[in-house]
Write an enzyme that holds these catalytic residues in place. Structure first.
Site, PDB file in Angstrom:
ATOM      1  N   PHE A 129     -15.674  19.855   5.410  1.00 52.03           N
ATOM      2  CA  PHE A 129     -15.635  18.961   4.252  1.00 52.03           C
ATOM      3  C   PHE A 129     -16.728  17.900   4.382  1.00 52.03           C
ATOM      4  CE2 PHE A 129     -14.376  15.012   2.217  1.00 52.03           C
ATOM      5  CZ  PHE A 129     -14.030  15.436   0.944  1.00 52.03           C
ATOM      6  N   GLU A 156      -3.363  17.661   6.283  1.00 50.69           N
ATOM      7  CA  GLU A 156      -3.196  18.510   5.103  1.00 50.69           C
ATOM      8  C   GLU A 156      -3.580  19.959   5.420  1.00 50.69           C
ATOM      9  OE1 GLU A 156      -4.752  15.677   5.202  1.00 50.69           O
ATOM     10  OE2 GLU A 156      -4.140  14.345   3.569  1.00 50.69           O
ATOM     11  N   ALA A 159     -18.463  14.404   2.061  1.00 49.14           N
ATOM     12  CA  ALA A 159     -18.305  13.520   0.902  1.00 49.14           C
ATOM     13  C   ALA A 159     -19.199  13.960  -0.246  1.00 49.14           C
ATOM     14  CB  ALA A 159     -18.629  12.090   1.310  1.00 49.14           C
ATOM     15  N   LYS A 160     -20.286  14.655   0.089  1.00 51.11           N
ATOM     16  CA  LYS A 160     -21.236  15.077  -0.944  1.00 51.11           C
ATOM     17  C   LYS A 160     -20.695  16.265  -1.744  1.00 51.11           C
ATOM     18  CE  LYS A 160     -26.079  16.345  -1.607  1.00 51.11           C
ATOM     19  NZ  LYS A 160     -27.375  16.626  -0.945  1.00 51.11           N
ATOM     20  N   THR A 161     -20.209  17.296  -1.035  1.00 53.64           N
ATOM     21  CA  THR A 161     -19.726  18.500  -1.731  1.00 53.64           C
ATOM     22  C   THR A 161     -18.263  18.378  -2.151  1.00 53.64           C
ATOM     23  OG1 THR A 161     -19.032  19.553   0.342  1.00 53.64           O
ATOM     24  CG2 THR A 161     -21.309  19.917  -0.386  1.00 53.64           C
ATOM     25  N   ARG A 162     -17.484  17.575  -1.425  1.00 54.91           N
ATOM     26  CA  ARG A 162     -16.054  17.361  -1.666  1.00 54.91           C
ATOM     27  C   ARG A 162     -15.260  18.672  -1.640  1.00 54.91           C
ATOM     28  NH1 ARG A 162     -14.934  14.293  -6.832  1.00 54.91           N
ATOM     29  NH2 ARG A 162     -12.874  14.016  -5.882  1.00 54.91           N
ATOM     30  N   ASP A 175       0.845  -1.190   0.000  1.00 54.21           N
ATOM     31  CA  ASP A 175       0.000   0.000   0.000  1.00 54.21           C
ATOM     32  C   ASP A 175       0.882   1.242   0.000  1.00 54.21           C
ATOM     33  OD1 ASP A 175      -2.603  -0.871  -0.145  1.00 54.21           O
ATOM     34  OD2 ASP A 175      -2.736  -1.271   1.994  1.00 54.21           O
ATOM     35  N   ASP A 179     -10.321  -5.598   2.051  1.00 59.70           N
ATOM     36  CA  ASP A 179      -9.040  -6.254   1.751  1.00 59.70           C
ATOM     37  C   ASP A 179      -9.118  -7.765   1.925  1.00 59.70           C
ATOM     38  OD1 ASP A 179      -7.517  -3.942   1.171  1.00 59.70           O
ATOM     39  OD2 ASP A 179      -7.281  -3.529   3.301  1.00 59.70           O
TER      40      ASP A 179
END
Length: 676
Positions: free
Chosen positions: A372, A343, A374-377, A302, A517
């Site tokens: 943040f 970040e 997941a919908k608007t990113r 990974d 995995d």
């Protein structure tokens, strides 16, 4: 270590039980030989009694030394198992019937041993987790030092890949509701103890193959030895010189010529290999997994956490035309003030370092932070009439165009340049105007490029697995020095890649921690699951890393190769020893019948009796001398297999031939002086 040696001495005598000895056919031949010579001590049959007794003593010592080597290896495992057993203890726990029952009056108090699979338990701060399970409600810090040795607590929470908990660990803060996933006696800790103690250790295919080879050699030498008595009797009568070899000498000769050195150490080599792995905080579910690690020639690694540090960092501000770098840095920092990710923090710090931009103090009424999703990113801030957002390039492009504004082609070029360099572009806009791009860089770990170069020398192919786009993946792969990469990886194409290499005859190793995995882990030849991973991942793997460090896979491969190298080196030494002992002893034994053979007695050994006794003494002592090497392993070398083979043949092959000539001669001189 002193306690281990004391325990091993006692075990050496206990292992003289014939039921134990018969498990190792080569050493069982020594056992039978020692029994026969012991009986013959009462019936000398023309052989000096001192010689008969001496041979008998050193045959028993050969067995005891072999038992001691195995017992020391087992003792190390026992010491590790004892420390694990301290974590496994009976505790009182609180069972609940459903999530709606989380009230003290609804708790059912019972012993941890009474828990069944799928029971729900409530564990508070300061209490020990009673059994393996998955967190279905709550989040808490958990002290796993009893299992991993790591003192820093870790977070365990419901949902995601950090929901698995291990019985014997302790909740440090808050509470958890856990669904039990194992029956009593079948927990992860129980399996660890069983593997470390060796109670579940089975011989690996390589061990079985080597043992068959050693048994074959022993049968050949046994057949030859049996024929020596009638042969020498006939020859002495025909030539009128000398006499037939006695049974004691024939037995001693058989033990000297049989591959007893590797026969004595074969078990301890395997046990010590598992022990070395356990010291690295990796538990192998079978010895086969360690051997497979030694034969692995394809590694799937990974990117995040193994090749890179895992946290991308802001490394540059790249503004579009008409915007200064400081203006971009100011907007990027404002949009990141509420961003607690690594970040986000790195953007704030870089702006501060480059332009001395400090964090602002706000009135609650004049600022609105946009988290943040997941919908608007995207994420950002609404501040004093300014709308500042940052996010992925494609998301920000759609956002700007949806507002009826132009998206500069210059920004596309900057994004493409960053992606080709292996970075992650983060586009910043202010009031629907593109300001520029923040360059987030994946930091490749120090030393991995050299490590991969060493792997390449050994014939191991390294493949980086990442969810990044192909451009980013290619750049990081080039910087890290891996041989290939799989970009935009999914569970399906991971498994397909493993199958593809296996169909070509390769052995594949990989790591994983998530439920997604599990299929690929089950398919891989060496599958190292993370201890922090899900139950499904742990069950699919054949190794578990208690430290949850994907980089550990490289060490596992090295330990596997070291085990195979050690077994190969000592087998080479043992067989070379047998060849040397044959040429050292045979001429002396037969020169009374065939005086011409005296010319082959290049060592000038004193007499047949001292020669064979010297060989038997050497045969016993060399086992003791090689115990440290069997337990520690030969020095690992990151070289191609052909070079390692040449090196081992030179050191252990040539050394195995020279050593008997030197030491048998020295022992013979000492015996000759004592007897005189």
């Amino acid at each position: 270590m002193k306690k281990i040696y004391q325990w091993a001495v006692g075990q050496s005598f206990k292992k003289l039980d014939p039921r134990q000895q018969v498990k190792n056919p080569v050493m069982f031949v020594v056992y039978l030989g020692a029994l026969i010579t012991t009986i013959l001590c009462f019936y000398p049959m023309g052989i000096p009694l001192w010689f008969n007794i001496s041979i008998t003593i050193f045959l028993w010592l050969t067995l005891l030394f072999a038992n001691f080597a195995e017992a020391v290896a087992e003792g190390r495992g026992k010491a590790q198992a004892d420390s694990l057993k301290q974590a496994k203890k009976e505790v009182m726990t609180y069972k609940i019937n459903s999530l709606e029952d989380i009230k003290e009056e609804n708790f059912i108090e019972l012993q941890s041993s009474d828990l069944k699979r799928n029971d729900l338990v409530y564990v508070r701060a300061g209490e020990q987790i009673p059994a393996d399970g998955d967190v279905i409600e709550g989040a808490a810090s958990v002290d796993e030092s009893a299992i991993t040795g790591e003192s820093a607590p870790v977070i365990r929470e419901s949902g995601g890949d950090r929901s698995a908990v291990t019985g014997g660990t302790t909740v440090v803060s808050d509470y958890l509701v856990i669904r039990v996933t194992s029956e009593n006696g079948q927990s992860f800790l129980d399996k660890m103890i069983a593997m470390v103690e060796g109670t579940q250790r089975k011989k690996t295919p390589n061990e079985i193959g080597l043992q068959i080879f050693l048994i074959t050699l022993t049968i050949i030498f046994l057949t030859v030895s049996i024929t020596l008595v009638p042969f020498t009797d006939f020859s002495s009568q025909l030539s009128g010189k000398g006499e037939a070899l006695s049974l004691v000498i024939v037995i001693a000769l058989l033990i000297c010529l049989a591959p007893t050195t590797i026969g004595a150490l074969i078990s301890s080599i395997g046990i010590a290999g598992m022990s070395r792995l356990t010291k690295e905080n990796v538990i192998a579910m079978s010895g086969r997994a360690i051997e497979a690690a030694g034969d692995v020639d394809v590694l799937l690694l990974d990117k995040t956490g193994t090749i890179t540090l895992g946290n991308r960092r802001a490394s540059d501000f790249l503004p579009v035309h008409g915007v200064s770098e400081e203006q971009l840095a100011d907007a990027a920092q404002l949009s990141s003030l509420a961003d607690e990710t690594a970040e986000g923090r790195s953007i704030v710090i870089l702006a501060k370092e480059r332009f001395n931009l400090r964090e602002r103090e706000f009135q609650q009424s004049e600022v609105k932070f946009i988290d943040f999703s997941a919908k608007t990113r995207m994420s950002g801030i609404d501040y004093r009439g300014d709308v500042i957002r940052k996010g992925a390039a494609d998301t920000m492009k759609k956002y700007v165009q949806s507002k009826g504004e132009d998206y500069p082609s210059e920004c596309d070029k900057i994004v493409d340049k960053i992606a080709r360099a292996g970075g992650t572009p983060l586009v910043v806009i202010k009031n629907n105007r593109v300001m520029g791009v923040v360059y987030l860089k994946d930091i490749v770990k120090n030393g991995v490029k050299e490590k991969f170069a060493d792997m390449r020398k050994m014939g191991i192919k390294t493949i980086m697995i990442t969810g990044d786009n192909p451009l980013t993946a290619a750049a990081i792969a080039a910087e890290a020095g891996v041989d290939d990469f799989l970009a935009e990886a999914t569970p399906e194409n991971k498994m397909n890649l493993i199958r593809e290499y296996q169909e070509k005859g390769h052995l594949v190793a990989m790591t994983g921690d998530g439920t997604n995995d599990a299929p690929a882990l089950a398919q891989a030849d060496v599958a190292m699951a993370m201890n922090t991973g899900t139950q499904a991942a742990k069950e699919a793997g054949n190794m578990i890393d208690l430290d949850s460090s994907p980089t550990k896979l490289l060490q596992v491969v090295q330990i596997g190769k070291q085990l195979l190298m050690t077994r190969g080196a000592l087998t080479t030494f043992s067989i070379a020893n047998d060849i040397a002992k044959y040429f050292a002893v045979i001429p002396v034994l037969f020169y009374s019948i065939y005086p011409q053979l005296d010319r082959l007695n290049i060592m000038g050994l004193g007499s047949p009796l001292t020669a064979i006794l010297s060989a038997v003494i050497y045969n016993a002592v060399v086992i003791v001398a090689l115990i440290p090497l069997a337990l520690k392993g030969v020095r690992y070398q990151e070289k191609p297999a052909s070079q390692i083979l040449s090196h081992n043949l030179l050191i252990y092959g040539l050394g195995g031939i020279i050593a008997p000539f030197i030491f048998i001669k020295i022992i013979d001189l000492i015996l000759s002086l004592i007897i005189l």
